[in-house]
Design a protein around this motif. Sequence first.
Motif, PDB file in Angstrom:
ATOM      1  N   ASN A  11      -4.572   0.663  -5.363  1.00  0.00           N
ATOM      2  CA  ASN A  11      -3.696  -0.082  -4.449  1.00  0.00           C
ATOM      3  C   ASN A  11      -2.766  -1.028  -5.230  1.00  0.00           C
ATOM      4  O   ASN A  11      -3.195  -1.691  -6.169  1.00  0.00           O
ATOM      5  CB  ASN A  11      -4.604  -0.856  -3.494  1.00  0.00           C
ATOM      6  CG  ASN A  11      -3.861  -1.836  -2.641  1.00  0.00           C
ATOM      7  OD1 ASN A  11      -3.512  -2.916  -3.095  1.00  0.00           O
ATOM      8  ND2 ASN A  11      -3.599  -1.456  -1.418  1.00  0.00           N
ATOM      9  N   ASN A  46     -12.095   1.085  -5.860  1.00  0.00           N
ATOM     10  CA  ASN A  46     -12.049  -0.248  -5.248  1.00  0.00           C
ATOM     11  C   ASN A  46     -13.227  -1.141  -5.587  1.00  0.00           C
ATOM     12  O   ASN A  46     -13.280  -2.276  -5.137  1.00  0.00           O
ATOM     13  CB  ASN A  46     -12.016  -0.109  -3.727  1.00  0.00           C
ATOM     14  CG  ASN A  46     -10.924   0.819  -3.280  1.00  0.00           C
ATOM     15  OD1 ASN A  46      -9.748   0.471  -3.367  1.00  0.00           O
ATOM     16  ND2 ASN A  46     -11.287   2.001  -2.849  1.00  0.00           N
ATOM     17  N   GLU A  89     -18.074   2.474  -6.674  1.00  0.00           N
ATOM     18  CA  GLU A  89     -17.149   3.617  -6.566  1.00  0.00           C
ATOM     19  C   GLU A  89     -16.722   4.120  -7.938  1.00  0.00           C
ATOM     20  O   GLU A  89     -16.484   5.326  -8.113  1.00  0.00           O
ATOM     21  CB  GLU A  89     -15.894   3.209  -5.800  1.00  0.00           C
ATOM     22  CG  GLU A  89     -16.069   3.154  -4.317  1.00  0.00           C
ATOM     23  CD  GLU A  89     -14.769   2.711  -3.663  1.00  0.00           C
ATOM     24  OE1 GLU A  89     -13.733   3.365  -3.854  1.00  0.00           O
ATOM     25  OE2 GLU A  89     -14.797   1.676  -2.994  1.00  0.00           O
ATOM     26  N   GLY A 145     -10.809  11.422  -4.970  1.00  0.00           N
ATOM     27  CA  GLY A 145      -9.722  10.638  -4.390  1.00  0.00           C
ATOM     28  C   GLY A 145     -10.222   9.388  -3.716  1.00  0.00           C
ATOM     29  O   GLY A 145     -11.430   9.180  -3.552  1.00  0.00           O
ATOM     30  N   SER A 146      -9.287   8.524  -3.356  1.00  0.00           N
ATOM     31  CA  SER A 146      -9.587   7.286  -2.653  1.00  0.00           C
ATOM     32  C   SER A 146      -8.304   6.815  -1.973  1.00  0.00           C
ATOM     33  O   SER A 146      -7.251   6.769  -2.615  1.00  0.00           O
ATOM     34  CB  SER A 146     -10.066   6.225  -3.650  1.00  0.00           C
ATOM     35  OG  SER A 146      -9.997   4.948  -3.061  1.00  0.00           O
ATOM     36  N   THR A 147      -8.385   6.480  -0.706  1.00  0.00           N
ATOM     37  CA  THR A 147      -7.179   6.022   0.003  1.00  0.00           C
ATOM     38  C   THR A 147      -6.646   4.729  -0.598  1.00  0.00           C
ATOM     39  O   THR A 147      -5.457   4.576  -0.839  1.00  0.00           O
ATOM     40  CB  THR A 147      -7.488   5.822   1.502  1.00  0.00           C
ATOM     41  OG1 THR A 147      -7.953   7.059   2.030  1.00  0.00           O
ATOM     42  CG2 THR A 147      -6.255   5.373   2.263  1.00  0.00           C
ATOM     43  N   PHE A 148      -7.562   3.789  -0.846  1.00  0.00           N
ATOM     44  CA  PHE A 148      -7.132   2.476  -1.350  1.00  0.00           C
ATOM     45  C   PHE A 148      -7.072   2.395  -2.870  1.00  0.00           C
ATOM     46  O   PHE A 148      -6.478   1.481  -3.427  1.00  0.00           O
ATOM     47  CB  PHE A 148      -8.098   1.388  -0.867  1.00  0.00           C
ATOM     48  CG  PHE A 148      -8.083   1.142   0.604  1.00  0.00           C
ATOM     49  CD1 PHE A 148      -6.933   0.680   1.237  1.00  0.00           C
ATOM     50  CD2 PHE A 148      -9.213   1.347   1.372  1.00  0.00           C
ATOM     51  CE1 PHE A 148      -6.921   0.435   2.602  1.00  0.00           C
ATOM     52  CE2 PHE A 148      -9.216   1.102   2.736  1.00  0.00           C
ATOM     53  CZ  PHE A 148      -8.063   0.650   3.362  1.00  0.00           C
ATOM     54  N   HIS A 180       0.836  -1.198   0.000  1.00  0.00           N
ATOM     55  CA  HIS A 180       0.000   0.000   0.000  1.00  0.00           C
ATOM     56  C   HIS A 180       0.874   1.252   0.000  1.00  0.00           C
ATOM     57  O   HIS A 180       1.927   1.278   0.630  1.00  0.00           O
ATOM     58  CB  HIS A 180      -0.909   0.004   1.230  1.00  0.00           C
ATOM     59  CG  HIS A 180      -1.768   1.231   1.325  1.00  0.00           C
ATOM     60  ND1 HIS A 180      -2.841   1.448   0.495  1.00  0.00           N
ATOM     61  CD2 HIS A 180      -1.687   2.323   2.121  1.00  0.00           C
ATOM     62  CE1 HIS A 180      -3.393   2.615   0.787  1.00  0.00           C
ATOM     63  NE2 HIS A 180      -2.708   3.177   1.768  1.00  0.00           N
ATOM     64  N   THR A 181       0.410   2.274  -0.701  1.00  0.00           N
ATOM     65  CA  THR A 181       1.157   3.538  -0.701  1.00  0.00           C
ATOM     66  C   THR A 181       0.270   4.722  -0.339  1.00  0.00           C
ATOM     67  O   THR A 181       0.782   5.751   0.068  1.00  0.00           O
ATOM     68  CB  THR A 181       1.718   3.834  -2.109  1.00  0.00           C
ATOM     69  OG1 THR A 181       0.622   3.943  -3.019  1.00  0.00           O
ATOM     70  CG2 THR A 181       2.680   2.754  -2.559  1.00  0.00           C
ATOM     71  N   SER A 182      -1.046   4.595  -0.518  1.00  0.00           N
ATOM     72  CA  SER A 182      -1.995   5.709  -0.563  1.00  0.00           C
ATOM     73  C   SER A 182      -1.672   6.529  -1.805  1.00  0.00           C
ATOM     74  O   SER A 182      -0.702   6.235  -2.517  1.00  0.00           O
ATOM     75  CB  SER A 182      -1.965   6.605   0.680  1.00  0.00           C
ATOM     76  OG  SER A 182      -0.958   7.598   0.556  1.00  0.00           O
ATOM     77  N   ASN A 183      -2.464   7.548  -2.036  1.00  0.00           N
ATOM     78  CA  ASN A 183      -2.213   8.356  -3.234  1.00  0.00           C
ATOM     79  C   ASN A 183      -1.310   9.555  -2.964  1.00  0.00           C
ATOM     80  O   ASN A 183      -1.149  10.422  -3.811  1.00  0.00           O
ATOM     81  CB  ASN A 183      -3.539   8.756  -3.849  1.00  0.00           C
ATOM     82  CG  ASN A 183      -4.285   7.493  -4.248  1.00  0.00           C
ATOM     83  OD1 ASN A 183      -3.847   6.787  -5.140  1.00  0.00           O
ATOM     84  ND2 ASN A 183      -5.344   7.169  -3.551  1.00  0.00           N
ATOM     85  N   LEU A 184      -0.698   9.534  -1.788  1.00  0.00           N
ATOM     86  CA  LEU A 184       0.358  10.529  -1.531  1.00  0.00           C
ATOM     87  C   LEU A 184       1.611  10.162  -2.310  1.00  0.00           C
ATOM     88  O   LEU A 184       2.485  10.983  -2.530  1.00  0.00           O
ATOM     89  CB  LEU A 184       0.695  10.566  -0.038  1.00  0.00           C
ATOM     90  CG  LEU A 184      -0.457  10.948   0.901  1.00  0.00           C
ATOM     91  CD1 LEU A 184      -0.001  10.867   2.350  1.00  0.00           C
ATOM     92  CD2 LEU A 184      -0.939  12.363   0.577  1.00  0.00           C
TER      93      LEU A 184
END
Length: 403
Positions: free
Chosen positions: A283, A105, A109, A277-280, A74-78
């Motif tokens: 992925n 995901n 979504e 945006g989306s955290t996952f 995982h990286t996140s979108n940062l």
Amino acid sequence: MSATEQLQKRFDAVLMPNYGTPPVALVRGEGCRVVDADGRSYLDLIAGIAVSSLGHGHPALVKAVSEQTARLAHTSNLFLHEREVELAEKLVEKIGAPARVFLANSGTEANEAALKLVRRAAGPERTYYVSTVAGFHGRTSGSLAITGKPAIRDPFGPFGMDVRFVPHGDAAALREAVTDQCVAVFVEPVQGEAGVVPAAEGYLAAVREICDATGAAFVLDEIQSGIGRTGRWFAHQAEGVLPDVLTLAKGLGGGLPIGACVGLGRYGTVFAKGDHGSTFGGNPVAAAAALAVIDTIEREGLLDSVTELGELLAAEIAAIDHPLLAGVRGVGLWRGIQLTAPVSGHVQARAADAGFLVNAVTPDVVRIAPPLVITREEILEFTGALPDVLAAAARDAEEDARR
Ligand SMILES: *Cc1c(COP(=O)(O)O)cnc(C)c1O
């Protein structure tokens, strides 16, 4: 109590009742076979709702997912990573036109992203959306608002969106409904949840033409139809028509959760920095899975075999003479067995008893959407057993009628 019954009891105690109690508890799978908690084996002809495109335990998927998990999960979108870039490159290549990808995901979504995107593109002047009767676009509030199934939609309104529903495949009704006040038209090439119902030939071209004439965006939901299910990368390629926005999920990750919202042409750059945006989303593990799916479909020549085996499946079903069987429709490895009575639940249950997993998608349609890696022998095993399954379901229905 059997192991399945014990699990069902625990399930019922702690999971919300929204799915009811599933009749089968699966433990493991290999290829197109799965095994339940009591050691019974089944031929999987539904693939987790058109998701497990490579079947179960495919070495390419196992390798891609385990290696990526070990390297970086995982990286996140940062932070960016190569798998998401590679996957977007692959999708754009398969679409064959300039496009940009947003990775999510799930299917719902992907459609939520599409809803925001077309609203952003249209601005506030356009006031309403057009979608199709019996269409399905997901369960979150936005995608549910454009879903044309009153039973699942109505209890959750109002949605704060003006959505107008037209019959699927009816170009004249669509032409009537879409004006220069319409934000977007959402359609599926084949309505999966409605019972695998293809639109008439030429429908997507008509949608394209109507959207061009009015400036409404054409959003094509290929969440179920995309990534090889119909024998092409995307169902729209059979008609040579491109949408403005394409949504994908289900078969894309081969069992790992991933969705994609693809904007074509100018719709690729509607979202500005910070708009979504989306955290996952995107992925690395899910993206690696999707890359393995696409690569395997290419390497194993699955698009051709989907077409060929889909035709075999349909022909074998059509050749069965049984009073409960009304016909078979669909495309590729995605078929609806139409029944003459609303007894699909009995067919599903009797098929499971006989060692086949199928899906009672509507009361009178049984959906078949097996892994794309299914073999000719496995298809014939199912169609060979189908007359007895239908006979048993017919007896169950007679018993219902007597009660
Ligand atoms: C399954 C499906 C969705 C929703 O996908 P989820 O991953 O369940 O959110 C949306 N549209 C279509 C056509 C689908 O088949």
